[in-house]
Design an enzyme around this catalytic site. Structure first.
Site, PDB file in Angstrom:
ATOM      1  N   LYS A  35     -60.842  30.772  26.428  1.00  0.00           N
ATOM      2  CA  LYS A  35     -60.191  29.692  27.193  1.00  0.00           C
ATOM      3  C   LYS A  35     -58.690  29.643  26.895  1.00  0.00           C
ATOM      4  O   LYS A  35     -58.223  30.281  25.941  1.00  0.00           O
ATOM      5  CB  LYS A  35     -60.856  28.359  26.819  1.00  0.00           C
ATOM      6  CG  LYS A  35     -60.689  27.975  25.360  1.00  0.00           C
ATOM      7  CD  LYS A  35     -61.544  26.773  24.990  1.00  0.00           C
ATOM      8  CE  LYS A  35     -61.402  26.475  23.499  1.00  0.00           C
ATOM      9  NZ  LYS A  35     -62.296  25.385  23.074  1.00  0.00           N
ATOM     10  N   TYR A 254     -27.860  21.171  16.874  1.00  0.00           N
ATOM     11  CA  TYR A 254     -27.957  19.786  17.353  1.00  0.00           C
ATOM     12  C   TYR A 254     -28.215  18.830  16.205  1.00  0.00           C
ATOM     13  O   TYR A 254     -29.048  19.103  15.332  1.00  0.00           O
ATOM     14  CB  TYR A 254     -29.137  19.651  18.320  1.00  0.00           C
ATOM     15  CG  TYR A 254     -28.876  20.204  19.703  1.00  0.00           C
ATOM     16  CD1 TYR A 254     -27.875  19.684  20.520  1.00  0.00           C
ATOM     17  CD2 TYR A 254     -29.667  21.238  20.191  1.00  0.00           C
ATOM     18  CE1 TYR A 254     -27.670  20.188  21.788  1.00  0.00           C
ATOM     19  CE2 TYR A 254     -29.474  21.746  21.466  1.00  0.00           C
ATOM     20  CZ  TYR A 254     -28.466  21.212  22.261  1.00  0.00           C
ATOM     21  OH  TYR A 254     -28.275  21.713  23.505  1.00  0.00           O
TER      22      TYR A 254
HETATM   23  C1  LIG Z   1     -62.899  26.021  21.877  1.00  0.00           C
HETATM   24  C2  LIG Z   1     -64.327  25.929  21.543  1.00  0.00           C
HETATM   25  C3  LIG Z   1     -64.884  26.764  20.570  1.00  0.00           C
HETATM   26  C4  LIG Z   1     -64.065  27.684  19.692  1.00  0.00           C
HETATM   27  O1  LIG Z   1     -63.489  26.937  18.650  1.00  0.00           O
HETATM   28  P1  LIG Z   1     -62.659  27.658  17.492  1.00  0.00           P
HETATM   29  O2  LIG Z   1     -62.387  26.588  16.512  1.00  0.00           O
HETATM   30  O3  LIG Z   1     -61.416  28.176  18.139  1.00  0.00           O
HETATM   31  O4  LIG Z   1     -63.512  28.751  16.997  1.00  0.00           O
HETATM   32  C5  LIG Z   1     -66.245  26.710  20.381  1.00  0.00           C
HETATM   33  N1  LIG Z   1     -67.011  25.868  21.102  1.00  0.00           N
HETATM   34  C6  LIG Z   1     -66.498  25.040  22.035  1.00  0.00           C
HETATM   35  C7  LIG Z   1     -67.398  24.125  22.775  1.00  0.00           C
HETATM   36  C8  LIG Z   1     -65.147  25.033  22.278  1.00  0.00           C
HETATM   37  O5  LIG Z   1     -64.643  24.196  23.191  1.00  0.00           O
END
Ligand SMILES: *Cc1c(COP(=O)(O)O)cnc(C)c1O
Length: 361
Positions: A35, A254
């Site tokens: 994702k 800045y």
């Molecule tokens: C993003 C996500 C993961 C992965 O989590 P990590 O901490 O990056 O391993 C696993 N399960 C779900 C439902 C997620 O949304």
């Protein structure tokens, strides 16, 4: 000349990190979480490389899934946030996605399905974000089983505090989920995120769901990806565009928040928060210049940062700079900036080109 600033992505390191996840959970299969544009690494190349390691990928949104199918990726795709509107069901069916469901609301629009859609049930074992309460899982499942367009393939739950190895909530969630598994032994189960691959024991499930560990970031607080045996995948690189000598007392940037303690040489790097480098990174945050660890000085600007070149006196305009990668860990920069590597990696701006290497073989 195009701007030099770029994110180099090592797809072989990505695949080796995936194999680490597999080795840590040898009794499970692992779906690769891609994702948020593959945690900022580029959805399509990342998915293509990981599809050589696993039959199943997972995304958050329908658009991400559509992108993968448009790219010709045929893996199973779990849609972690499920569907939100009636029209989504046709797309999910058409693309053969596996939505995760947490509520009856999501079923609106599923009546007309003319092919069965495989669905997962999200169970709330304590995170209290999304998910069906444990006592309602059986009823929800019955409802879904009676639906002619749907087929329940699994139960899924998510940890709230898996990053803290001593947190008591993790055991409670695991026990709650094990209990649900006992009541539904005929479907697949999935609990472990990256962090749980480092738990003792790794929860017993059909599918683990590694995300950040694939990209070399630590899923545990107080440590780093490399300390856990993970390899950095992204190298965020830039170069010096100017070098200047400062007198004692001269301020930089800045707000004039940093002042030269004595005569010193500083350099300007062509990267800033407009590229996703964290604006909250304070003076002292490590930046590798020409292979030497130097320190960020003054405030991060939109397109530039300043570094103290004391460790690297020969640096000149054009000298390469690594913001994070093999020399400066992304977890280290995240810690300095008061955030986590997840945010830094997913926050690299679209204007930074991703240069992908490896991934075949
Ligand atoms: C993003 C996500 C993961 C992965 O989590 P990590 O901490 O990056 O391993 C696993 N399960 C779900 C439902 C997620 O949304």
């Amino acid at each position: 000349m195009p701007r030099y600033t770029r994110a180099r992505i090592d797809l072989d390191a990505l695949r080796r990190n995936f194999r680490q996840a597999r080795q840590r959970a040898p009794h499970s299969a692992s779906m690769a979480i891609v994702k948020a544009d593959g945690y900022g690494h580029g959805l399509e190349p990342v998915a293509r490389a990981l599809a050589r390691e696993t039959s199943c990928l997972a995304v958050a949104t329908l658009d991400e899934a559509q992108h993968l199918r448009d790219a010709g990726i045929e893996s199973a795709i779990v849609l972690l946030e499920g569907v939100h509107e009636a029209a989504d069901w046709l797309v999910a069916a058409d693309l053969a996605l596996q939505p995760v469901l947490h509520s009856r609301h999501q079923l609106e629009g599923s009546d007309g399905l003319n092919q069965r859609v495989a669905v997962w049930i999200k169970c709330n074992t304590g995170m209290n974000r999304l998910g069906v309460a444990p006592q309602d899982v059986a009823g929800f499942r019955q409802h879904l089983d009676a639906h002619p367009g749907l087929r329940v393939v699994g139960l899924l739950s998510h940890y709230a505090c898996a990053d803290d190895l001593s947190h008591p909530m993790t055991r409670r969630q695991r026990e709650c989920f094990q209990h649900l598994h006992g009541e539904h032994p005929d479907v697949q189960v999935s609990l472990a995120n990256s962090a749980a691959h480092f738990h003792e024991p790794v929860p017993d499930c059909d599918w683990t769901r590694p995300g950040i560990m694939l990209y070399g970031g630590t899923p545990l607080i107080g440590t780093s990806g490399p300390a856990l045996g993970l390899e950095p995948v992204m190298s965020l690189e830039s170069r010096l565009i100017a070098v200047r000598d400062l007198e004692a007392g001269e301020p930089v940037g800045y707000g004039a928040t940093w002042t030269a303690p004595g005569p010193c040489r500083m350099g300007i790097v062509e990267i800033g928060y407009g590229d996703g480098y964290p604006r909250h990174a304070p003076s002292g945050t490590p930046v590798a210049v020409g292979g030497y660890r130097c320190a960020l000085i003054g405030r991060v600007s939109m397109d530039m940062i300043a570094v103290d070149l004391t460790p690297c006196p020969d640096a000149a305009p054009g000298t390469p700079v690594e913001l994070w990668g093999a020399q400066v860990g992304v977890d280290e920069v995240a810690g300095m900036a008061g955030t986590i590597s997840y945010e830094l990696l997913t926050g690299v701006a679209p204007r930074v080109p991703r240069i992908h290497q490896g991934g075949h073989g």
